[in-house]
Design an enzyme around this catalytic site. Structure first.
Site, PDB file in Angstrom:
ATOM      1  N   LYS A  84       0.850  -1.182   0.011  1.00  0.00           N
ATOM      2  CA  LYS A  84       0.079   0.053  -0.022  1.00  0.00           C
ATOM      3  C   LYS A  84       0.837   1.097   0.010  1.00  0.00           C
ATOM      4  CE  LYS A  84      -4.347  -1.615   1.222  1.00  0.00           C
ATOM      5  NZ  LYS A  84      -4.235  -3.301   1.774  1.00  0.00           N
ATOM      6  N   GLU A 106      -9.825   6.581   2.873  1.00  0.00           N
ATOM      7  CA  GLU A 106     -10.904   5.482   3.335  1.00  0.00           C
ATOM      8  C   GLU A 106     -10.111   4.618   3.974  1.00  0.00           C
ATOM      9  OE1 GLU A 106     -10.212   5.576   0.302  1.00  0.00           O
ATOM     10  OE2 GLU A 106      -9.615   3.340   0.050  1.00  0.00           O
ATOM     11  N   SER A 373       1.915  -9.712  -0.606  1.00  0.00           N
ATOM     12  CA  SER A 373       1.366  -8.322  -0.779  1.00  0.00           C
ATOM     13  C   SER A 373       1.755  -7.948   0.811  1.00  0.00           C
ATOM     14  CB  SER A 373       0.041  -8.096  -0.995  1.00  0.00           C
ATOM     15  OG  SER A 373      -0.783  -9.099  -0.406  1.00  0.00           O
TER      16      SER A 373
HETATM   17  C1  LIG Z   1      -4.921  -4.067   1.461  1.00  0.00           C
HETATM   18  C2  LIG Z   1      -4.528  -5.243   1.106  1.00  0.00           C
HETATM   19  C3  LIG Z   1      -4.496  -6.512   0.102  1.00  0.00           C
HETATM   20  C4  LIG Z   1      -5.958  -6.053  -0.829  1.00  0.00           C
HETATM   21  O1  LIG Z   1      -5.760  -4.948  -1.581  1.00  0.00           O
HETATM   22  P1  LIG Z   1      -5.661  -4.824  -3.270  1.00  0.00           P
HETATM   23  O2  LIG Z   1      -5.866  -3.569  -3.661  1.00  0.00           O
HETATM   24  O3  LIG Z   1      -6.402  -5.937  -3.987  1.00  0.00           O
HETATM   25  O4  LIG Z   1      -4.245  -5.248  -3.321  1.00  0.00           O
HETATM   26  C5  LIG Z   1      -4.017  -7.459  -0.118  1.00  0.00           C
HETATM   27  N1  LIG Z   1      -2.906  -7.620   0.675  1.00  0.00           N
HETATM   28  C6  LIG Z   1      -2.747  -6.841   1.828  1.00  0.00           C
HETATM   29  C7  LIG Z   1      -1.419  -7.324   2.680  1.00  0.00           C
HETATM   30  C8  LIG Z   1      -3.342  -5.812   1.913  1.00  0.00           C
HETATM   31  O5  LIG Z   1      -2.884  -5.020   2.952  1.00  0.00           O
END
Ligand SMILES: *Cc1c(COP(=O)(O)O)cnc(C)c1O
Length: 399
Positions: A84, A106, A373
């Site tokens: 993020k 948000e 992610s």
């Molecule tokens: C917020 C989040 C996601 C989901 O958001 P996307 O916009 O689909 O990438 C996925 N993995 C983590 C670790 C997150 O914090």
């Protein structure tokens, strides 16, 4: 506005009062974002503040078990623990160059709120985060983090008191404060130009991953796999391989508990076309167009819609989207932790679970890159509730 659609998805379905700030963001994307000065400044922040490039890590133990080589793009190692920050630093810097003094955002689970609050502190911007009142109660630690970074957290009491209501409230606040304020949208969804802006800012993940896999193996991977909530980490890594037609792009949605009649977050697999938060996309909704509540054990995947570019990539066949249940994601969380010493976020665990549970769909002796992610430290409380007994730590059934 140009290029606001992806096939029949996307667009800009907003009240007229929101058009001026959206047009302003579109102009900044065209005139400021590509400039050498902006790219140099963002590159410096990403490298020396946030920790880019993130590593591409080979998993020797799991590769032996699975029969193909498994690589992880380590966004879990980025500052504040997930991909993020790529988006937040980019939008915060853009806001500053646009002459704005404040950010609004948000947040659902709180991860985007934390990253926005940190970026705002770093760049000297005021920050207000809108969060459903229900989420404020569930995510007290993230609320604390945002407040320590100096952000104001606004509990939203409307609707189901969760993420979709927080987005509605943030859009309203933006109308009232557009002179001074930029809305730092958290995923590759929402009205044009956000799906393109967020994808562009997250594309650094895919560009790095492509260069790293070529450097370490001399070849492109057979498949790239990522979890899909709104779709930003997935579109970010897909962007690096979009033109490599031999690379399969696989997205993974959350199927919830998987019991029939229970809620899920799989808008691409189970949704129908409709308009939410300013764009036409696939949504979990009733035949009358009322949004259904979503559910996933991974709070970051808990969204009833999905970014319009994914809906289009599904239609064109360039990407394919599977589903994973809560229980399989928890099993993948344990398996990566125990096999490789890496604690994945429950969101990322969905992508891993699909790979672990479908080895026959991936080429033997091939190469698979998974978008890791985020890191799982934030999820230990939820994991304790489901698996605590197993590790001799009192758990309790999820509320
Ligand atoms: C917020 C989040 C996601 C989901 O958001 P996307 O916009 O689909 O990438 C996925 N993995 C983590 C670790 C997150 O914090």
């Amino acid at each position: 506005m140009e290029n606001s659609y992806f096939g029949k998805y996307g667009g800009c379905f907003v009240p007229e009062l929101l058009m001026p700030p959206l047009i302003e963001v579109e102009a900044a994307m065209r005139d400021i974002l590509p400039s050498q000065d902006f790219q140099n400044e963002l590159g410096e922040l990403l490298a020396n503040y946030a920790g880019r490039p993130t590593p591409l890590t080979f998993c020797p133990n799991l590769s032996k078990e699975l029969g193909f080589s498994l690589w992880l793009k380590r966004e879990d190692l980025l500052h504040t623990g997930a991909h993020k920050m790529n988006n937040c630093l980019g939008q915060a810097l853009l806001a500053k160059k646009m002459g704005k003094t404040a950010l609004i955002a948000e947040t659902g689970a709180g991860q985007h709120g934390v990253a926005t609050a940190a970026a705002a502190a770093r760049l000297g911007l005021k920050c207000t985060v809108f969060m459903g009142a229900e989420d404020v109660e569930r995510q007290a630690m993230n609320v604390m983090r945002m407040r320590v970074f100096g952000a104001e957290v606004h509990a939203v009491e409307t609707g189901t008191r969760t993420l979709k209501d927080a987005i509605n409230e943030a859009l309203r606040a933006w109308i009232a404060n557009q002179e001074t304020t930029h809305y730092c949208f958290g995923t590759a969804a929402g009205p044009h130009p956000f799906p393109r802006l967020v994808a562009e800012l997250q594309s650094v993940v895919g560009k790095e991953a492509r260069a790293q896999i070529l450097e370490q193996t001399g070849k492109l991977p057979d498949a790239v796999v990522a979890c899909v909530g709104g779709g930003s980490n997935a579109i970010g890594i897909f962007r690096g391989f979009m033109d490599d037609s031999e690379v399969r792009l696989l997205g993974v949605e959350a199927a919830g508990t998987g019991e029939s009649g229970c809620f899920n977050s799989a808008a691409l697999n189970l949704g129908t076309p409709g308009v939410l938060h300013g764009n036409r996309t696939l949504l979990l909704q009733t035949p009358e167009g009322q949004i259904e509540p979503s559910h996933s054990v991974a709070a970051g995947l808990d969204y009833p819609g999905v970014g319009p570019e994914h809906a289009w990539l599904k239609d064109t066949g360039r990407a394919w989207y599977g589903m994973v249940r809560d229980g399989r994601a928890l099993a993948a969380f344990e398996r990566l932790s125990q096999s490789e010493g890496i604690l994945p976020a429950l969101e990322s665990s969905h992508a891993l679970a699909w790979v672990f549970d479908h080895p026959q769909e991936l080429p033997q002796d091939g190469c698979v890159v998974v978008s890791l992610s985020g890191r799982g430290d934030k999820d230990m409380d939820i994991v304790r509730r489901h698996l605590g007994e197993k590790y001799s730590i009192p758990g309790q059934a999820e509320d």
